[in-house]
Design an enzyme around this catalytic site. Structure first.
Site, PDB file in Angstrom:
ATOM      1  N   GLY A  10       5.636   4.430  -5.584  1.00  0.00           N
ATOM      2  CA  GLY A  10       5.206   3.153  -5.033  1.00  0.00           C
ATOM      3  C   GLY A  10       3.838   2.801  -5.583  1.00  0.00           C
ATOM      4  N   GLY A  13      -1.092  -1.104  -6.642  1.00  0.00           N
ATOM      5  CA  GLY A  13      -2.197  -1.789  -7.307  1.00  0.00           C
ATOM      6  C   GLY A  13      -3.512  -1.052  -7.114  1.00  0.00           C
ATOM      7  N   GLY A  14      -3.515  -0.050  -6.239  1.00  0.00           N
ATOM      8  CA  GLY A  14      -4.701   0.740  -5.983  1.00  0.00           C
ATOM      9  C   GLY A  14      -4.780   1.969  -6.875  1.00  0.00           C
ATOM     10  N   VAL A  15      -5.934   2.620  -6.832  1.00  0.00           N
ATOM     11  CA  VAL A  15      -6.176   3.751  -7.732  1.00  0.00           C
ATOM     12  C   VAL A  15      -5.404   5.000  -7.315  1.00  0.00           C
ATOM     13  CG1 VAL A  15      -8.249   4.556  -6.513  1.00  0.00           C
ATOM     14  CG2 VAL A  15      -8.005   4.997  -8.967  1.00  0.00           C
ATOM     15  N   ASP A  16      -5.165   5.203  -6.013  1.00  0.00           N
ATOM     16  CA  ASP A  16      -4.516   6.430  -5.568  1.00  0.00           C
ATOM     17  C   ASP A  16      -3.069   6.523  -6.059  1.00  0.00           C
ATOM     18  OD1 ASP A  16      -6.845   7.154  -4.133  1.00  0.00           O
ATOM     19  OD2 ASP A  16      -6.230   5.884  -2.462  1.00  0.00           O
ATOM     20  N   CYS A 109       5.060   0.646   9.469  1.00  0.00           N
ATOM     21  CA  CYS A 109       5.340   0.257   8.089  1.00  0.00           C
ATOM     22  C   CYS A 109       5.737   1.474   7.254  1.00  0.00           C
ATOM     23  CB  CYS A 109       4.115  -0.422   7.485  1.00  0.00           C
ATOM     24  SG  CYS A 109       4.303  -0.905   5.750  1.00  0.00           S
ATOM     25  N   CYS A 205      -1.563  -3.338   6.467  1.00  0.00           N
ATOM     26  CA  CYS A 205      -0.722  -3.247   5.277  1.00  0.00           C
ATOM     27  C   CYS A 205      -0.120  -4.565   4.835  1.00  0.00           C
ATOM     28  CB  CYS A 205       0.388  -2.219   5.507  1.00  0.00           C
ATOM     29  SG  CYS A 205       1.392  -2.517   6.959  1.00  0.00           S
TER      30      CYS A 205
END
Length: 381
Positions: A10, A13-16, A109, A205
């Site tokens: 998944g 768009g984030g760094v993690d 979620c 979220c």
């Protein structure tokens, strides 16, 4: 898990999640990225009523995720789960607020979308496992699976994952759960990820970073009523009980107001906190001082319990979180009933225990599961 298997990641768009995909590819897996869109209302033309300029939207997040996929050399698919989200998560979210409680939609979620709808979609793509950028760990033990805290204590997200079950954990990987956030950032910069310095998301979220009350205004009715102190004196008017949460200090609407005489343990200038809601009389109660007894709870009852192992732990001493940003608190699990309710008592009073939030139980680093707080027992009646 052996190498050269298909893992669907998944990509938010984030760094993690970006570093998670990189680590899995390094390990030899076939990695496919999926961007989950869970909310439609961000996609308005610029300047339209309710326009979200200035807030992080799904459009920008997808562009960031696609840029990551390009750098890593993996495929990415855009999947819309907005209908599932509104049916499985948002409807419950609104019901809880309308009832005067404060729900945690990120918990639902994860259970209903990220590790159910997304997992099902990934399996249809022939995946063996899914992976996300959560700071948590999964440990196989004698044919079952334990959910463990992430090794970075400042980033651990097991609280939000406590409703995951054995079937979900058996097919889930958390590649960054073994790493501190500083190392994740370092890896992202080292391999040239375009989002290496992107700030962490702090929004709920599905609504992102926009002001929360502004968002609720679209969906909840305004029913003003009295604001009273702990002596029953009317000191203001609230805009609707749904818009306040226990322990809230800012945005109550009585800032700078001096009490007519010092309130129990407080002073004319002590800050005000939301302490109680009386739905029957539409009254909001506020108190002065962070340590006021009305903000302290010695026990709680939770329902709608979900246990990672598939069954409730035995009654006895454990630790619990009643909100995400708090240290584990020693507690006694007094009962775990067949109707999925349980009761916890605490030797040290807990601050602003809030109906609708999750009470999550731990045995050391092992997240056992938890439930939705339905009642808090105050240290002061």
């Amino acid at each position: 898990m052996s190498a050269n298997r298909r893992v669907v990641v998944g990509l938010s768009g984030g760094v993690d999640s970006a570093v998670s995909a990189h680590l899995l590819k390094q390990q030899g897996h076939e990695v496919i990225g999926i961007f989950m869109k869970n909310w439609e209302d961000d996609d308005r033309p610029a300047g339209a009523p309710g326009d979200d300029d200035g807030y992080c939207t799904s459009r920008q997040d997808f562009l960031d995720a696609a840029s990551v996929a390009d750098v890593l050399g993996i495929e990415i698919e855009h999947v819309n789960f907005a209908a599932d989200y509104k049916d499985r998560v948002f409807a419950d979210f609104l019901r809880e607020y309308q009832a005067g409680r404060t729900p945690n939609p990120d918990v639902l979620c994860n259970a209903e979308i990220k590790f159910k709808a997304f997992l099902d979609h990934a399996m249809r793509l022939g995946a063996e496992c899914i992976a996300t950028g959560h700071y948590a760990r999964v440990r196989p033990v004698d044919g079952s699976y334990q959910l463990l805290k992430g090794l970075d204590p400042l980033k651990d997200q097991s609280y939000f994952l406590h409703r995951l079950n054995q079937a979900q954990l058996s097919k889930t990987l958390f590649p960054v759960g073994e790493l501190p956030k500083t190392e994740v950032r370092r890896i992202a910069e080292e391999i040239g990820l375009p989002n290496a310095k992107k700030k962490d998301s702090t929004g709920i979220c599905f609504i992102g970073e926009r002001p929360f009350r502004e968002f609720l205004n679209r969906y909840l009715a305004h029913t003003p009523g009295p604001i009273k102190d702990d002596r029953g004196r009317v000191i203001g008017e609230h805009v609707g009980l749904s818009f306040y949460t226990l322990g809230q200090r800012k945005g109550i609407g009585i800032g700078g107001l001096k009490a007519r005489g010092a309130v129990r343990g407080g002073s004319d200038h002590a800050p005000w906190f939301t302490a109680r809601k009386d739905m029957a009389s539409n009254t909001l109660y506020v108190v002065q001082g962070h340590d006021h007894p009305w903000l302290q709870s010695v026990a709680l009852v939770a329902d709608d319990a979900s246990w990672v192992a598939g069954q409730a732990p035995l009654p006895g001493p454990l630790k619990a979180k009643t909100r995400y940003r708090q240290a584990d608190a020693p507690c006694l699990l007094e009962s775990a009933a067949a109707d999925h309710a349980f009761r916890l008592s605490f030797s040290t009073p807990q601050w602003a225990v809030t109906p609708g939030q999750s009470a999550v139980l731990y045995d050391g680093d092992i997240c056992l599961g938890g439930g939705v707080i339905s009642q808090a027992e105050s240290a002061f009646k």
